[in-house]
Design an enzyme around this catalytic site. Structure first.
Site, PDB file in Angstrom:
ATOM      1  N   GLU A 155      29.171  65.328   5.390  1.00 30.09           N
ATOM      2  CA  GLU A 155      28.941  66.752   5.673  1.00 30.09           C
ATOM      3  C   GLU A 155      29.327  67.174   7.087  1.00 30.09           C
ATOM      4  O   GLU A 155      29.561  68.358   7.344  1.00 30.09           O
ATOM      5  CB  GLU A 155      27.465  67.111   5.452  1.00 30.09           C
ATOM      6  CG  GLU A 155      26.533  66.551   6.532  1.00 30.09           C
ATOM      7  CD  GLU A 155      25.067  66.917   6.297  1.00 30.09           C
ATOM      8  OE1 GLU A 155      24.576  66.747   5.183  1.00 30.09           O
ATOM      9  OE2 GLU A 155      24.426  67.370   7.268  1.00 30.09           O
ATOM     10  N   ASP A 200      21.183  69.014  -0.680  1.00 30.77           N
ATOM     11  CA  ASP A 200      21.196  69.830   0.545  1.00 30.77           C
ATOM     12  C   ASP A 200      21.951  69.081   1.647  1.00 30.77           C
ATOM     13  O   ASP A 200      22.173  69.632   2.724  1.00 30.77           O
ATOM     14  CB  ASP A 200      19.765  70.128   0.998  1.00 30.77           C
ATOM     15  CG  ASP A 200      19.716  71.087   2.185  1.00 30.77           C
ATOM     16  OD1 ASP A 200      20.360  72.162   2.097  1.00 30.77           O
ATOM     17  OD2 ASP A 200      19.069  70.765   3.195  1.00 30.77           O
ATOM     18  N   ARG A 255      19.023  62.832   3.704  1.00 32.82           N
ATOM     19  CA  ARG A 255      20.267  62.546   4.428  1.00 32.82           C
ATOM     20  C   ARG A 255      21.343  62.172   3.412  1.00 32.82           C
ATOM     21  O   ARG A 255      21.068  61.443   2.446  1.00 32.82           O
ATOM     22  CB  ARG A 255      20.094  61.390   5.424  1.00 32.82           C
ATOM     23  CG  ARG A 255      19.391  61.781   6.725  1.00 32.82           C
ATOM     24  CD  ARG A 255      20.228  62.733   7.593  1.00 32.82           C
ATOM     25  NE  ARG A 255      19.529  63.099   8.818  1.00 32.82           N
ATOM     26  CZ  ARG A 255      18.752  64.157   8.977  1.00 32.82           C
ATOM     27  NH1 ARG A 255      18.547  64.986   7.970  1.00 32.82           N
ATOM     28  NH2 ARG A 255      18.187  64.417  10.146  1.00 32.82           N
TER      29      ARG A 255
HETATM   30  P1  NAI Z   1       8.480  60.967   7.977  1.00 30.13           P
HETATM   31  O1  NAI Z   1       8.831  59.997   9.053  1.00 30.13           O
HETATM   32  O2  NAI Z   1       7.191  61.696   8.038  1.00 30.13           O
HETATM   33  O3  NAI Z   1       8.535  60.211   6.564  1.00 30.13           O
HETATM   34  C1  NAI Z   1       9.533  59.294   6.202  1.00 30.13           C
HETATM   35  C2  NAI Z   1       8.905  58.289   5.264  1.00 30.13           C
HETATM   36  O4  NAI Z   1       9.943  57.396   4.828  1.00 30.13           O
HETATM   37  C3  NAI Z   1       7.817  57.427   5.936  1.00 30.13           C
HETATM   38  O5  NAI Z   1       6.646  57.419   5.155  1.00 30.13           O
HETATM   39  C4  NAI Z   1       8.455  56.065   6.016  1.00 30.13           C
HETATM   40  O6  NAI Z   1       7.508  55.000   5.895  1.00 30.13           O
HETATM   41  C5  NAI Z   1       9.388  56.102   4.823  1.00 30.13           C
HETATM   42  N1  NAI Z   1      10.420  55.065   4.866  1.00 30.13           N
HETATM   43  C6  NAI Z   1      10.981  54.485   5.955  1.00 30.13           C
HETATM   44  N2  NAI Z   1      11.862  53.542   5.578  1.00 30.13           N
HETATM   45  C7  NAI Z   1      11.819  53.521   4.220  1.00 30.13           C
HETATM   46  C8  NAI Z   1      12.474  52.730   3.248  1.00 30.13           C
HETATM   47  N3  NAI Z   1      13.341  51.756   3.586  1.00 30.13           N
HETATM   48  N4  NAI Z   1      12.212  52.972   1.941  1.00 30.13           N
HETATM   49  C9  NAI Z   1      11.304  53.937   1.596  1.00 30.13           C
HETATM   50  N5  NAI Z   1      10.653  54.695   2.465  1.00 30.13           N
HETATM   51  C10 NAI Z   1      10.900  54.480   3.771  1.00 30.13           C
HETATM   52  O7  NAI Z   1       9.714  61.947   7.894  1.00 30.13           O
HETATM   53  P2  NAI Z   1       9.753  63.408   7.242  1.00 30.13           P
HETATM   54  O8  NAI Z   1       9.431  64.423   8.277  1.00 30.13           O
HETATM   55  O9  NAI Z   1       8.993  63.420   5.966  1.00 30.13           O
HETATM   56  O10 NAI Z   1      11.316  63.550   6.930  1.00 30.13           O
HETATM   57  C11 NAI Z   1      11.939  62.772   5.923  1.00 30.13           C
HETATM   58  C12 NAI Z   1      13.445  62.925   6.047  1.00 30.13           C
HETATM   59  O11 NAI Z   1      13.811  64.273   5.741  1.00 30.13           O
HETATM   60  C13 NAI Z   1      13.994  62.724   7.480  1.00 30.13           C
HETATM   61  O12 NAI Z   1      14.262  61.357   7.723  1.00 30.13           O
HETATM   62  C14 NAI Z   1      15.256  63.525   7.468  1.00 30.13           C
HETATM   63  O13 NAI Z   1      16.323  62.678   7.112  1.00 30.13           O
HETATM   64  C15 NAI Z   1      15.047  64.545   6.347  1.00 30.13           C
HETATM   65  N6  NAI Z   1      15.025  65.941   6.835  1.00 30.13           N
HETATM   66  C16 NAI Z   1      15.892  66.832   6.263  1.00 30.13           C
HETATM   67  C17 NAI Z   1      15.920  68.150   6.661  1.00 30.13           C
HETATM   68  C18 NAI Z   1      16.830  69.151   6.026  1.00 30.13           C
HETATM   69  O14 NAI Z   1      16.973  70.273   6.552  1.00 30.13           O
HETATM   70  N7  NAI Z   1      17.466  68.850   4.918  1.00 30.13           N
HETATM   71  C19 NAI Z   1      15.031  68.613   7.746  1.00 30.13           C
HETATM   72  C20 NAI Z   1      14.107  67.606   8.238  1.00 30.13           C
HETATM   73  C21 NAI Z   1      14.136  66.309   7.808  1.00 30.13           C
END
Ligand code: NAI
Length: 343
Positions: free
Chosen positions: A263, A258, A234
């Site tokens: 944005e 990305d 993000r």
């Molecule tokens: P997920 O929920 O599986 O993993 C997120 C991880 O971040 C979890 O392990 C969580 O414990 C950790 N986390 C939460 N708060 C935190 C903090 N304060 N410090 C460090 N780690 C923390 O989510 P996933 O599916 O892996 O997605 C991650 C991110 O990718 C999403 O939040 C989204 O913003 C982004 N995303 C971007 C896309 C794109 O097209 N560029 C598409 C899909 C997701």
């Protein structure tokens, strides 16, 4: 069921039309984004389907509720664009928790390789029959250390890919994944240790109050000189002004973005032929060591199909009263909602 579909792009329609038709859901597609001015378009709909840059704030929620709209179906994983606290008890919010972690993780590696092997430069050079290699020297990923912030679904796939390249991994997560740390090539460390020890930084955590500008002046100062920053998570995880300053001072060796904090008014649209008002983004894009893609990491055939399939299932589940992908501000997941405590 009738669903008003906002911020429609040509690549969204085929899979949503197909899965919708198969399950009796009629999507009405609008190109405009959802906000206070456009929310009225959902009149007569049972729900709205929105993406990352639609606005679901208190005012929008009030308008939707007044029209009898019962559900906000996010066709993405992140929900920082929804006022979850305000939505609580008023309107149901469902999301697609994972559509293809591979899509995002693979795009992250594609950006990294493009950057360090100067593929973006080579593509342009050879099209001009310029076969010189001057200025094209890259470096091996093998043996380098990558710092991964957020070891959820995407972070872990990215770690697997990096391990395939023979890289060492320093990881940080608020909730570390069990069994990931092997005490050797993958280690959970403090954020400070991750900043000081990484050659490459990759962000895979959600945007929250805690992670807002997790990469800023202070953290960048702790990093190795020449560090490479990858952000496919993000935009607001990175203070773009601080990044720009760090690139100018050569502290940051390259950045692959990305996502970008501001944005929402730009990405997914064609502004070629226009003058870009955002000086920070324009300056970043002008840098030879910055690669910007416009939030396209998710964009694969597989992910688009999964998004449509899961969204349609979420809507059907919600119609039947219970959806495992419902969100609420209290639990940030489906747990409380499933037990019926939230409404
Ligand atoms: P997920 O929920 O599986 O993993 C997120 C991880 O971040 C979890 O392990 C969580 O414990 C950790 N986390 C939460 N708060 C935190 C903090 N304060 N410090 C460090 N780690 C923390 O989510 P996933 O599916 O892996 O997605 C991650 C991110 O990718 C999403 O939040 C989204 O913003 C982004 N995303 C971007 C896309 C794109 O097209 N560029 C598409 C899909 C997701």
């Amino acid at each position: 069921m009738k669903i008003a579909f906002f911020d429609t792009k040509p690549y969204d329609r085929p899979s949503f039309e197909r899965y919708g038709r198969e399950h009796g859901i009629e999507f009405k597609f609008f190109e405009t984004k959802l906000n206070e001015d456009t929310a009225e378009l959902a009149h007569g709909s049972d729900g709205v389907c929105v993406f990352v840059n639609d606005t679901v704030n208190a005012a929008v929620i009030d308008i939707l509720c007044a029209m009898g709209v019962k559900v906000v179906a996010l066709r993405c994983a992140g929900f920082n664009n929804v006022d979850m606290k305000y939505a609580f008890g008023k309107i149901h919010v469902v999301r697609v928790p994972a559509y293809s972690p591979y899509a995002v993780a693979e795009h992250t590696m594609a950006l990294l390789l493009t950057s360090i092997r100067r593929i973006h430069k080579a593509f342009i050079r050879t099209r001009d029959y310029n076969f010189s290699l001057n200025g094209m020297t890259g470096f091996d990923l093998h043996g380098k250390t990558v710092g991964v912030i957020g070891t959820g679904k995407i972070g872990r796939v990215f770690i697997d890919i990096c391990r395939g390249f023979g890289m060492k991994v320093l990881a940080y997560d608020k909730f570390p994944a069990e069994g990931l740390d092997n005490g050797d090539t993958i280690r959970y460390v403090s954020l400070d240790e991750l900043f000081t020890g990484s050659d490459i930084l990759s962000l895979h955590c959600p945007l929250t109050e805690e992670t807002y500008h997790i990469i800023g002046e202070e953290s960048l100062q702790k990093c190795k000189r020449g560090v490479i920053l990858l952000n496919t998570s993000r935009g607001a995880l990175v203070d773009a002004e601080a990044l720009l300053a760090a690139i100018k001072s050569r502290k940051v060796g390259a950045a692959c973005l990305d996502v970008y904090e501001e944005e929402s008014d730009l990405f997914f649209e064609d502004f070629s032929g226009h003058i870009l008002d955002d000086d920070t983004l324009a300056r970043l894009i002008s840098m030879p060591n910055v690669i910007v893609t416009s939030h396209q990491a998710f964009l694969t055939e597989e992910a688009l199909q999964n998004i449509a399939e899961t969204t349609v299932q979420n809507l059907l589940d919600m119609e039947n009263g219970q959806c495992p992908n419902e969100l609420c501000y209290r639990c940030g997941s489906a747990e409380d909602c499933r037990t019926g405590k939230c409404f």
